[in-house]
Design a protein around this motif. Structure first.
Motif, short mmCIF file in Angstrom:
data_model
loop_
_atom_site.label_atom_id
_atom_site.label_comp_id
_atom_site.label_asym_id
_atom_site.label_seq_id
_atom_site.Cartn_x
_atom_site.Cartn_y
_atom_site.Cartn_z
N PRO A 109 44.74 7.32 -5.33
CA PRO A 109 45.41 6.57 -6.40
C PRO A 109 44.49 6.29 -7.58
O PRO A 109 44.95 6.20 -8.71
CB PRO A 109 45.83 5.27 -5.72
CG PRO A 109 44.97 5.13 -4.53
CD PRO A 109 44.62 6.53 -4.10
N LEU A 110 43.18 6.17 -7.31
CA LEU A 110 42.28 5.85 -8.42
C LEU A 110 42.26 7.00 -9.42
O LEU A 110 42.32 6.81 -10.63
CB LEU A 110 40.86 5.60 -7.89
CG LEU A 110 39.84 5.24 -8.97
CD1 LEU A 110 40.28 4.00 -9.73
CD2 LEU A 110 38.47 5.01 -8.37
N ARG A 111 42.22 8.23 -8.89
CA ARG A 111 42.13 9.36 -9.80
C ARG A 111 43.47 9.72 -10.41
O ARG A 111 43.53 10.43 -11.41
CB ARG A 111 41.54 10.57 -9.08
CG ARG A 111 40.03 10.42 -8.89
CD ARG A 111 39.39 11.73 -8.53
NE ARG A 111 39.80 12.14 -7.22
CZ ARG A 111 39.87 13.41 -6.83
NH1 ARG A 111 39.56 14.36 -7.66
NH2 ARG A 111 40.25 13.71 -5.62
N SER A 112 44.55 9.25 -9.81
CA SER A 112 45.85 9.62 -10.38
C SER A 112 46.36 8.57 -11.36
O SER A 112 47.47 8.67 -11.84
CB SER A 112 46.87 9.89 -9.27
OG SER A 112 47.08 8.74 -8.51
N LEU A 113 45.54 7.56 -11.63
CA LEU A 113 45.88 6.59 -12.69
C LEU A 113 44.83 6.70 -13.78
O LEU A 113 43.64 6.74 -13.50
CB LEU A 113 45.88 5.16 -12.12
CG LEU A 113 46.96 4.83 -11.11
CD1 LEU A 113 46.67 3.50 -10.44
CD2 LEU A 113 48.32 4.80 -11.77
N ASP A 114 45.29 6.76 -15.03
CA ASP A 114 44.34 6.85 -16.14
C ASP A 114 43.49 5.58 -16.16
O ASP A 114 44.02 4.47 -16.30
CB ASP A 114 45.13 6.99 -17.45
CG ASP A 114 44.21 7.31 -18.62
OD1 ASP A 114 43.07 6.81 -18.62
OD2 ASP A 114 44.62 8.05 -19.52
N PRO A 115 42.14 5.73 -16.02
CA PRO A 115 41.27 4.55 -15.92
C PRO A 115 41.28 3.67 -17.17
O PRO A 115 40.90 2.51 -17.11
CB PRO A 115 39.88 5.15 -15.67
CG PRO A 115 39.98 6.55 -16.15
CD PRO A 115 41.39 6.98 -15.91
N ASP A 116 41.69 4.23 -18.31
CA ASP A 116 41.65 3.46 -19.55
C ASP A 116 42.99 2.84 -19.91
O ASP A 116 43.11 2.18 -20.94
CB ASP A 116 41.19 4.34 -20.72
CG ASP A 116 39.76 4.80 -20.51
OD1 ASP A 116 38.98 4.03 -19.92
OD2 ASP A 116 39.42 5.92 -20.93
N LEU A 117 44.01 3.08 -19.10
CA LEU A 117 45.32 2.51 -19.41
C LEU A 117 45.63 1.34 -18.46
O LEU A 117 45.36 1.43 -17.26
CB LEU A 117 46.42 3.58 -19.25
CG LEU A 117 46.50 4.67 -20.31
CD1 LEU A 117 47.70 5.55 -20.06
CD2 LEU A 117 46.55 4.08 -21.71
N ALA A 118 46.20 0.28 -19.02
CA ALA A 118 46.62 -0.84 -18.19
C ALA A 118 47.70 -0.36 -17.23
O ALA A 118 48.40 0.62 -17.52
CB ALA A 118 47.13 -1.98 -19.06
N ILE A 119 47.81 -1.05 -16.09
CA ILE A 119 48.77 -0.66 -15.07
C ILE A 119 50.17 -0.51 -15.66
O ILE A 119 50.88 0.45 -15.38
CB ILE A 119 48.79 -1.73 -13.95
CG1 ILE A 119 47.44 -1.76 -13.24
CG2 ILE A 119 49.91 -1.47 -12.96
CD1 ILE A 119 47.01 -0.45 -12.65
N GLU A 120 50.52 -1.44 -16.54
CA GLU A 120 51.86 -1.40 -17.15
C GLU A 120 52.10 -0.07 -17.86
O GLU A 120 53.15 0.56 -17.71
CB GLU A 120 52.00 -2.55 -18.14
CG GLU A 120 53.35 -2.60 -18.82
CD GLU A 120 53.47 -3.83 -19.70
OE1 GLU A 120 53.94 -4.86 -19.18
OE2 GLU A 120 53.07 -3.77 -20.88
N GLU A 121 51.08 0.38 -18.60
CA GLU A 121 51.22 1.64 -19.34
C GLU A 121 51.46 2.80 -18.40
O GLU A 121 52.29 3.67 -18.66
CB GLU A 121 49.96 1.89 -20.18
CG GLU A 121 49.77 0.91 -21.33
CD GLU A 121 50.92 0.97 -22.31
OE1 GLU A 121 51.32 2.08 -22.68
OE2 GLU A 121 51.43 -0.11 -22.68
#
Lengths: 286, 302, 297
Positions: A109-121
């Protein structure tokens, strides 16, 4: 054979959401061309969870990627939600994906979420892509956050500030926002600790009960056993066994499946049968 | 050898006594006291989720704590010698020769541009002073000992030509090359396929039986640890919440966290199906709702 | 990001130096005590009250010429960096997405540009298009652009293979969407480093070109040009080149320090640096109570 629930074509109780028939995938060109999947048939019905078990290189990820249209199938048919997607062009695939019918949950999940975007985004992204207005998208995302038991104050945080379990639940919520009919999960609980694993698996069970079709891909029979209705065992690009979960685990037919069951770490059969495993390995090698 | 300090059974090859580890960056204690003793041929397992301090504990025993982490309390003894204040030269002697380790990602511990066999041979040359030929011979022996099928072939291969399971075997071969008394396997099977994991665990059990190697097996999976260990430590946020012989931890867990770990396997793992006696198993009609039946049955059994 | 960069002492000094240089570039003309182009009776004079840095071979005030020249020198190097950025970074990012043909073409062009020695090439181009600062700067900018091409391409490739981009793709996002939403932010820090570096490189190049008499017509002063004329009269005035040399060096040093600082605070290296500091602070803080306790015993 055709009445047998173990038969590849058997679709379970509901309408089939995914129907794969004789799928064949090749990688590489000309002399380096090699077959990754061969004659794979599998169908998944609404409200059904099918586990696809295989080791590294068995073709299980390729199977997922073929269903998502990320790799080209050299033969066979794929029908998603009644729609034959076999020869789809890039544009048709994009239109299909945009509708959000099929979704995919990554292992990490860490790599599949953009690290610079808030969760909401990250959560509202699939909706924004669909053209849903921002306010509406945020409202919907919040609803699904509750469904995966996450607090709303996480919305403003970055992925790096969440625990592994929270992150995986965020990625589950992200695929839910488009209300997909089919979700493919690639080792969704492998990186998680016990408590989070239980929580994610419970969420998956609830999803299944609400009528979503799930394909649960894993190398570990143990992690799939608790949620899968049926299990398909993929070995060297072919499905060697499909049956109800209990049947596969208690009465495996194929040698590889037997080794798989014998290898899975369990608590109570701690004095595992080393000699038995050695014998199975020897048989597989032949 | 210096005289063995009082109170330590002579046979303990690794003894941790109330080991505490502090993180100097965030100025807090990460590990709040871990104690266990390891005698030859015994296996101690440490279970815990990521961040529970299990890896730090192992690293402390190897003298390779990450930067800004220090052992702030307790003592660690390797074959009766306290490791506090060991000189780097003594550490070099100790590591490999007495205590050794394998980790989760085997490929990153091997040089990709040197054949793996030569890297194992190098260990024997440096640690045991063998000449080139003897070292090669020894490396081939080791590759056979970790049950690689064609040692000669593997000797000349590079990391990218080997699968994860084979690499982990190569790494185990390198780790035992200098004949250590203790081998720490920190999540050594986590990244591997289940069947390969079983092979590696079988191999470790085999080595222990044949050579009296003492093992520390670290995993996030209680089942993995249960399969090979005599004694289990359950760690949670730096605290040892449960410690005892494997059977006792499995069958009479005292801490709720241990119970949670066991429950996970019973509810979602293979144990759920395997526990049910085969004769009692309900007829599976494949209609998709047999799971509900299974759940009810599980409740009834409880 | 800016705050983290400025938390480094070296970055603060570098920013200070660069601020002064930029200030000179903007207000140099107003600060110049005398007309930089007007000759005087005293030729090659030493430092005096009237001429703080002396005069050159035509009797022109050196300080005024340096101040006046800072504008062309600084603007020139910034121009070089910006041209290189636009010409390099845009195809660098797009090369990952616009298909094999575009990728192959841009890669070959970049290889070719790297192979060309830019000083010699700049000389050739100015010979062809006429001598002028813009021609020279554009040429140099284009020749430096492969740096940006490679940096932005590498950063984009890393992002393009990431799972969150794949996740967006599976949601049906278009390439434009992915670049805007995911790629751009990740490519910025390495580009910032390259930019700071290029301003430094550009500065050396502009100075070298003007030193060779390319890019600016003779009476207009530049730091490189000043250095060139100073060197010609080294025999009479051995200390004259010091002033332009110090200015050039200070600017280039400032740019490189800033580039290093940006690199240091972004990514893994940045975290390691901050950890070392915090640990040091904590260790010092800890030592106090421990020693007090020991004393009490």
């Amino acid at each position: 054979m055709s009445a047998d629930p173990a038969a590849p074509g058997y679709a379970g109780p509901g309408r089939p959401v995914l129907e794969v028939t004789d799928l064949e995938v090749h990688y590489g060109l000309r002399r380096r061309r090699r077959r990754v999947l061969q004659g794979v048939s599998l169908s998944v019905a609404r409200g059904e969870t099918v586990g696809v078990i295989g080791e590294t290189g068995s073709g299980k990820s390729t199977f997922a990627r073929a269903v998502l249209g990320l790799v080209h199938a050299s033969a066979g048919r794929i029908r998603i939600d009644g729609e034959d997607v076999t020869g789809y062009s890039h544009r048709q695939w994009r239109a299909l994906r945009r509708r959000g019918v099929v979704q995919y949950v990554f292992q990490d999940p860490l790599r599949s979420l953009d690290p610079d975007l808030a969760i909401e985004e990250s959560l509202i992204e699939p909706l924004l892509v669909q053209g849903v207005g921002r306010a509406e998208a945020v409202a919907r995302a919040r609803r699904y956050l509750a469904r995966v038991h996450l607090d709303e104050d996480l919305l403003r945080r970055l992925p790096g500030e969440l625990s592994g379990g929270q992150r995986q639940r965020v990625t589950v919520a992200r695929v839910l926002v488009t209300e997909p009919a089919l979700i493919i999960l690639d080792e969704p609980v492998s990186g998680l600790d016990s408590a989070n694993r239980v929580q994610v698996l419970q969420i998956l069970k609830d999803l299944r009960d609400s009528g979503v079709a799930l394909v649960f891909i894993s190398h570990d029979l143990g992690s799939v056993a608790g949620v899968a209705d049926r299990i398909a065992v993929l070995y060297e690009g072919e499905i060697v066994e499909v049956a109800a979960a209990r049947t596969v685990i208690n009465a495996p037919r194929h040698v590889y499946t037997r080794l798989l069951v014998g290898s899975a770490p369990t608590l109570r059969s701690a004095a595992a049968d080393r000699a038995g495993r050695d014998a199975l390995r020897a048989r597989l090698r032949v | 050898m210096t005289p063995v300090p009082e109170g330590v059974p002579e046979s303990a090859v690794l003894a941790l006594r109330d080991v505490r580890i502090r993180d100097e960056v965030n100025d807090r204690e990460i590990v709040h006291g871990v104690s266990f003793e390891l005698t030859p041929g015994r296996v101690v397992g440490i279970v815990g989720e990521s961040g529970s301090g299990k890896t730090l504990t192992c690293r402390a025993a190897l003298g390779i704590l990450p930067e800004h982490f220090v052992v702030s309390g307790g003592s660690i003894e390797i074959t009766g010698h306290d490791i506090a204040g060991l000189t780097p030269a003594r550490w070099v002697d100790l590591r490999g020769g007495t205590i050794s380790a394998v980790f989760q990602d085997p490929a990153s511990y091997l040089n990709p541009s040197i054949p793996v066999g030569r890297q194992i041979a190098e260990v024997s040359r440096v640690k045991k002073g063998l000449n080139r030929r003897a070292a090669r011979h020894r490396a081939l022996e080791l590759l056979a000992a970790v049950r690689l099928r064609d040692p000669e072939l593997v000797y000349g291969q590079f990391t990218f030509e080997l699968s994860g399971g084979m690499l982990q075997r190569v790494l185990i071969a390198a780790a035992i090359a200098a004949g250590p008394k203790v081998l720490i396997a920190d999540e050594a099977t986590t990244a591997l396929d289940v069947t390969v994991q079983a092979e590696i665990l079988d191999l470790l059990a085999d080595l222990r039986e044949r050579t009296g190697l003492a093992l520390v097996v670290v995993s996030h999976d209680l089942a993995v640890v249960a399969q090979v260990c005599d004694e289990v430590l359950v760690m949670r946020s730096g605290e040892v919440v449960e410690q005892g012989p494997t059977a006792q931890v499995l069958y009479q867990p005292r801490h709720e966290y241990t119970r949670l770990l066991i429950d996970e396997h019973e509810q979602y793992g293979l144990d759920r199906f395997l526990d049910a006696p085969a004769a009692d198993a309900p007829e599976v009609d494949g209609s998709g709702d047999h799971l509900g039946a299974g759940e009810k049955e599980l409740d009834r059994v409880r | 990001m800016v705050r983290r960069v400025l938390s480094l002492v070296s970055a603060r000094i570098a920013a200070g130096v660069l601020f002064v240089i930029v200030f000179l570039a903007v207000f140099g003309k107003l600060l110049a005590p005398q007309d930089p182009l007007a000759g005087g009776p005293q030729q090659l004079a030493g430092a005096s009250w009237h001429h703080w840095l002396g005069t050159d071979y035509l009797g022109r005030d050196v300080l005024s010429r340096l101040l006046e020249g800072s504008r062309i020198s600084v603007l020139g190097s910034v121009e070089v960096a910006l041209i290189a950025l636009v010409v390099g970074a845009v195809p660098g990012i797009l090369s990952v997405y616009l298909g094999r043909a575009f990728e192959w073409l841009t890669l070959r062009v970049a290889d070719t540009l790297i192979a060309l020695p830019f000083l010699v090439f700049a000389v050739a181009v100015t010979a062809l298009l006429g001598n002028g600062i813009s021609q020279a700067m554009i040429t140099v900018g284009v020749l430096i652009s492969p740096l940006f091409y490679r940096v932005s391409r590498a950063a984009t490739l890393a992002v393009a293979r990431s799972q969150y981009v794949e996740a967006a793709l599976i949601s049906g996002a278009s390439i434009g969407w992915i670049v805007r939403r995911h790629v751009w932010v990740k490519v910025l820090p390495p580009i910032a480093v390259a930019l700071a570096q290029t301003v430094g490189i550009g500065f050396v190049v502009v100075s070298s070109l003007t030193f060779l008499g390319i890019g600016v017509q003779p009476p207009a002063p530049t730091w490189g040009g000043l250095l060139a004329s100073d060197l010609r009269y080294l025999h009479y005035q051995p200390y004259a080149p010091v002033a332009p040399i110090v200015l050039i060096m200070a600017t280039v040093w400032g740019c490189n320090q800033l580039a290093d600082a940006i690199r240091d605070v972004s990514g893994e290296a940045g975290r390691a640096l901050l950890n070392t500091r915090r640990a040091r602070v904590n260790r010092v803080a800890d030592r106090e109570p421990v020693s007090v306790e020991g004393g009490a015993r």
